[in-house]
Enzyme design. Structure first.
Site, PDB file in Angstrom:
ATOM      1  N   CYS A 138      12.224  12.449  -2.188  1.00  0.00           N
ATOM      2  CA  CYS A 138      12.167  12.991  -0.828  1.00  0.00           C
ATOM      3  C   CYS A 138      11.145  14.120  -0.766  1.00  0.00           C
ATOM      4  O   CYS A 138      10.560  14.515  -1.780  1.00  0.00           O
ATOM      5  CB  CYS A 138      13.540  13.502  -0.388  1.00  0.00           C
ATOM      6  SG  CYS A 138      14.148  14.887  -1.383  1.00  0.00           S
ATOM      7  N   CYS A 174      11.843  17.016  -3.079  1.00  0.00           N
ATOM      8  CA  CYS A 174      11.395  16.837  -4.463  1.00  0.00           C
ATOM      9  C   CYS A 174       9.926  17.241  -4.603  1.00  0.00           C
ATOM     10  O   CYS A 174       9.532  17.882  -5.586  1.00  0.00           O
ATOM     11  CB  CYS A 174      11.582  15.384  -4.894  1.00  0.00           C
ATOM     12  SG  CYS A 174      13.291  14.821  -4.947  1.00  0.00           S
ATOM     13  N   ASP A 185      -9.808   1.261  16.080  1.00  0.00           N
ATOM     14  CA  ASP A 185     -11.108   0.849  15.552  1.00  0.00           C
ATOM     15  C   ASP A 185     -11.657  -0.207  16.507  1.00  0.00           C
ATOM     16  O   ASP A 185     -10.908  -0.753  17.334  1.00  0.00           O
ATOM     17  CB  ASP A 185     -10.932   0.275  14.143  1.00  0.00           C
ATOM     18  CG  ASP A 185     -12.211  -0.308  13.599  1.00  0.00           C
ATOM     19  OD1 ASP A 185     -13.240   0.384  13.644  1.00  0.00           O
ATOM     20  OD2 ASP A 185     -12.185  -1.475  13.147  1.00  0.00           O
ATOM     21  N   ASP A 226      -8.557  -2.455  11.097  1.00  0.00           N
ATOM     22  CA  ASP A 226      -8.488  -3.676  10.294  1.00  0.00           C
ATOM     23  C   ASP A 226      -9.428  -3.683   9.099  1.00  0.00           C
ATOM     24  O   ASP A 226      -9.253  -4.484   8.190  1.00  0.00           O
ATOM     25  CB  ASP A 226      -8.816  -4.887  11.173  1.00  0.00           C
ATOM     26  CG  ASP A 226     -10.307  -5.051  11.400  1.00  0.00           C
ATOM     27  OD1 ASP A 226     -10.945  -4.056  11.801  1.00  0.00           O
ATOM     28  OD2 ASP A 226     -10.829  -6.153  11.170  1.00  0.00           O
ATOM     29  N   ASP A 262     -11.291   1.433   7.238  1.00  0.00           N
ATOM     30  CA  ASP A 262     -10.229   2.054   8.027  1.00  0.00           C
ATOM     31  C   ASP A 262      -9.031   2.477   7.184  1.00  0.00           C
ATOM     32  O   ASP A 262      -8.152   3.196   7.672  1.00  0.00           O
ATOM     33  CB  ASP A 262      -9.732   1.080   9.112  1.00  0.00           C
ATOM     34  CG  ASP A 262     -10.790   0.791  10.161  1.00  0.00           C
ATOM     35  OD1 ASP A 262     -11.525   1.728  10.511  1.00  0.00           O
ATOM     36  OD2 ASP A 262     -10.882  -0.361  10.611  1.00  0.00           O
TER      37      ASP A 262
END
Length: 731
Positions: free
Chosen positions: A41, A44, A448, A626, A630
């Site tokens: 988490c 941590c 994008d 995509d 990116d």
């Protein structure tokens, strides 16, 4: 925590590889990547990083929760590495040198351990419940000897099962206590251990009222919640591993005597001359010295159109040489190349996401001190009132069990599973559990262009306006090539004859002799034509000495792109467009979709800079893209969406993948995410209401540990039923 006193003579950590062998030295700073286990988490991360940074010599300590990779750098020599690894072990997080080539997946191994523990707890629960039912239903007809035998058999089943199935909670609780703090696993472990311990005492010494079934039931429901949560959360990290795989493993170095020597890519240094054959990836950032050709530059620009390679052009690692032989001069080593930087950007984005504090974490911060306080007050109160130890302990255990966070632990995973199932039916794959919470809070959506708002492949514009026969002549050459523009010509012309002996000139175009006439199709520069600036991509056809014919290409906007943009605006989101393409095409797409805020010719880091600026202004941003370029932006955004047709790296970095390339599916995703957040809040309210009723009864001694376990299970069923409402609810 005080800084470590580490000496050069320190031995390596017991049972592990010597981390000093994995240290990299650069500009007087030592760098080491470690694989850390046990971090689950944001808390941590904070403990690990703050613990290491307490040493003034540590410059950076950055943990990626998804991959378990800790990037550590310090001022000093490599001898300090062993001490830092030991310090992590003292904090409760064992670490070993990080080896990306290793097939080991810590996340998958942890899932397997949880699944085995859940299976053991379920098996024990079913069998012990059968024995308990026999004791309950037997009543006065069952002798004390038979009841004692049933309890002993229950002990033989439950004690080893609880010892095995409870390990995920016991290890976490012990590590927390060793490092001087408590977490939610501490009261869980106490409840299980006290229930088992009291049951053993009752079996052999006391009155024979045991609670073995309560202990394993508690473990079973908690393990379900933890497994579901982990199953949905940890699918990040694949992007960074995929990018690392794109790095060339070897390079062909041109030696001083003219010979070519194959060397590991990690041994390339700035100034080395490299030979790149067709089909090879550029191993490091470099500059072209000799040769011409075409390169796949989608890593940098995201565009499908190849980059013309000519002497003097700067190229980046990971780019693919499509044709021609090139001689390069390295501008950097592999660790300082663009692809390595993109990988680091992706990991940094994943790490930032892992710091996201979920709704369940907020609730858990209040849970532990309240539960411990109530159990302690119950024990002390009953000792003061009655003076007997047994009822005081039983009532304290009942408080621990009845307040155990099964409902809290299932409140989020149950909703995530139901929401994920509904989105799957809508054609959306959910890859990260807490992404639903993050998407629900989004107020800005960044797109994008190429392959996202557009279809990602060039098409010929107005073929009917071309001179008669021009398309057929160009198609005869184009059918022999795999260049994207050639494929667009072949698609527009349809089936037909291909020219013989076509010569493909790297970086230029296609040339052939047809019926005694030289036909050339390609770039304006190659044909000696001065082209005007235009938002469209273009190519030219020239027959002999005749007038050249211009072919224009465009990447069409997706049919549902306008609907998607309008839908996001209607839902209160601001929309932006960030692209690596040229300004003309980007402006045209933005205007057609009504997007006022757009930027063009951006590299991966530029996109991240814009996303960070939005977040710095208090915005919560979703990135939809995509391309390989990116991936860093997808990882850096608060939440990210990719398409099924996207590059594998982008799909790995995204939280959601839209199947079937329906861009409008992101509207459904936003609606379901907001609905899921409402269900989670309702579940927390149900869990709080349950505790408000059940806890006073347990404190008053009106609830036994067994009844507490049944009530706890009932609350878990209740929040699950509430989550199921999401499967059929509309927007």
């Amino acid at each position: 925590m005080a800084a470590l006193d580490i000496h050069s003579g320190d031995a390596r950590p017991q049972g592990g590889a010597d981390p000093r062998a994995f240290v990299r030295r650069q500009d007087g700073v030592s760098h080491l990547d470690l694989l850390v286990r046990g971090a689950t988490c944001a808390g941590c991360i904070a403990r690990i990083e703050s613990g290491l940074k307490a040493d003034d010599r540590v410059e950076t300590a950055r943990l990626n929760l998804s991959t378990g990779r800790l990037a550590l750098s310090w001022h000093g020599d490599e001898a300090l590495a062993s001490g830092y690894v030991r310090q992590l072990g003292q904090l409760g997080y064992p670490a070993t040198p990080y080896e990306p080539e290793s097939d080991a997946d810590p996340q998958r191994e942890e899932e397997k351990r949880l699944l085995r523990a859940m299976a053991v707890a379920g098996f024990a629960m079913m069998n012990v419940m059968l024995l308990s039912i026999s004791v309950w239903s037997g009543g006065l007809e069952m002798t004390e000897t038979m009841q004692a035998l049933m309890h002993r058999i229950s002990a033989l089943i439950v004690l080893p099962a609880a010892a095995f199935a409870g390990q995920p909670f016991f290890r976490s609780a012990l590590a927390a206590l060793k490092s001087g703090h408590v977490n939610m696993d501490v009261p869980i472990s106490l409840a299980v251990l006290l229930a088992c311990g009291l049951s053993v005492w009752e079996t052999f010494i006391g009155h024979g009222q045991t609670y073995y079934d309560a202990a394993v039931m508690l473990l079973f429901f908690l393990l379900i919640g933890r497994f579901l949560d982990m199953r949905l959360r940890a699918r990040a990290g694949e992007a960074a591993r995929g990018l690392a795989a794109m790095q060339a493993a070897t390079a062909n170095r041109l030696e001083a005597d003219g010979s070519i020597r194959a060397i590991p890519a990690r041994d390339v240094r700035a100034g080395d001359h490299l030979v790149l054959a067709a089909g090879d990836r550029v191993p490091v950032d470099a500059r072209i010295l000799e040769g011409e050709g075409a390169l796949d530059g989608s890593l940098v620009t995201g565009e499908t159109a190849p980059v013309t390679a000519t002497p003097g052009l700067d190229v980046w690692s990971g780019m693919l040489n499509l044709d021609g032989k090139l001689v390069l001069e390295a501008r950097a080593d592999r660790d300082n190349s663009l692809l390595a930087e993109v990988t680091r950007l992706v990991e940094a984005g994943e790490q930032a996401r892992s710091r996201y504090v979920r709704l369940a974490d907020h609730a858990a911060r209040l849970y532990v001190p309240v539960v411990h306080g109530l159990a302690a007050l119950t024990l002390v109160g009953w000792l003061l009132i009655g003076g007997e130890v047994r009822p005081a302990i039983i009532n304290a255990i009942a408080v621990l069990i009845i307040t155990c966070p099964c409902a809290l632990g299932l409140a989020v995973p149950a909703v995530q599973v139901v929401a994920s199932g509904r989105l799957y039916r809508e054609g959306v794959l959910v890859k990260s559990g807490d992404a639903l919470e993050r998407f629900a809070g989004v107020d800005t959506v960044v797109f994008d262009k190429t392959g996202t708002l557009t279809e990602g492949r060039p098409r010929l514009v107005a073929p009917e306006s071309l001179p008669e026969g021009a398309l057929d002549q160009a198609a005869r050459l184009a059918r022999t090539s795999r260049h994207p523009l050639s494929r667009a010509i072949a698609d527009a012309a349809g089936m037909g004859e291909a020219a013989a002996n076509v010569r493909e000139v790297p970086g230029g175009g296609l040339e052939a002799e047809v019926d005694g006439t030289t036909i050339r199709f390609g770039a304006a520069r190659w044909l000696g034509i001065t082209a005007k600036s235009d938002p469209h991509t273009e190519a030219w056809l020239k027959l002999g000495e005749g007038e050249p014919v211009r072919f224009r290409f465009e990447d069409r906007v997706r049919s549902d792109a306008a609907e998607t943009v309008a839908g996001l605006v209607a839902r209160g989101c601001r929309v932006e467009l960030l692209s690596g393409d040229r300004e003309g095409p980007v402006a045209a797409v933005a205007a057609s979709l009504g997007i006022a805020d757009w930027q063009a010719e951006l590299q991966p880091r530029d996109k991240i800079t814009r996303l960070e600026a939005i977040k710095a202004d208090g915005g919560s941003v979703a990135m939809i893209g995509d391309g390989i370029n990116d991936a860093p932006a997808l990882a850096a955004a608060n939440v990210s969406v990719s398409l099924a047709s996207a590059a594998e790296i982008s799909q790995a970095a995204a939280d959601f993948v839209l199947q079937g390339d329906r861009l409008a599916a992101c509207l459904v995703t936003l609606d379901v995410s907001r609905g899921a957040r409402r269900r989670v809040l309702e579940n927390f309210a149900l869990a709080a209401g349950y505790n408000a009723i059940a806890v006073p009864m347990a404190v008053a001694g009106l609830v036994t540990p067994l009844i507490a376990a049944i009530a706890m299970s009932a609350s878990s069923v209740l929040v699950t039923l509430n989550a199921l409402r999401l499967a059929r609810s509309g927007r």
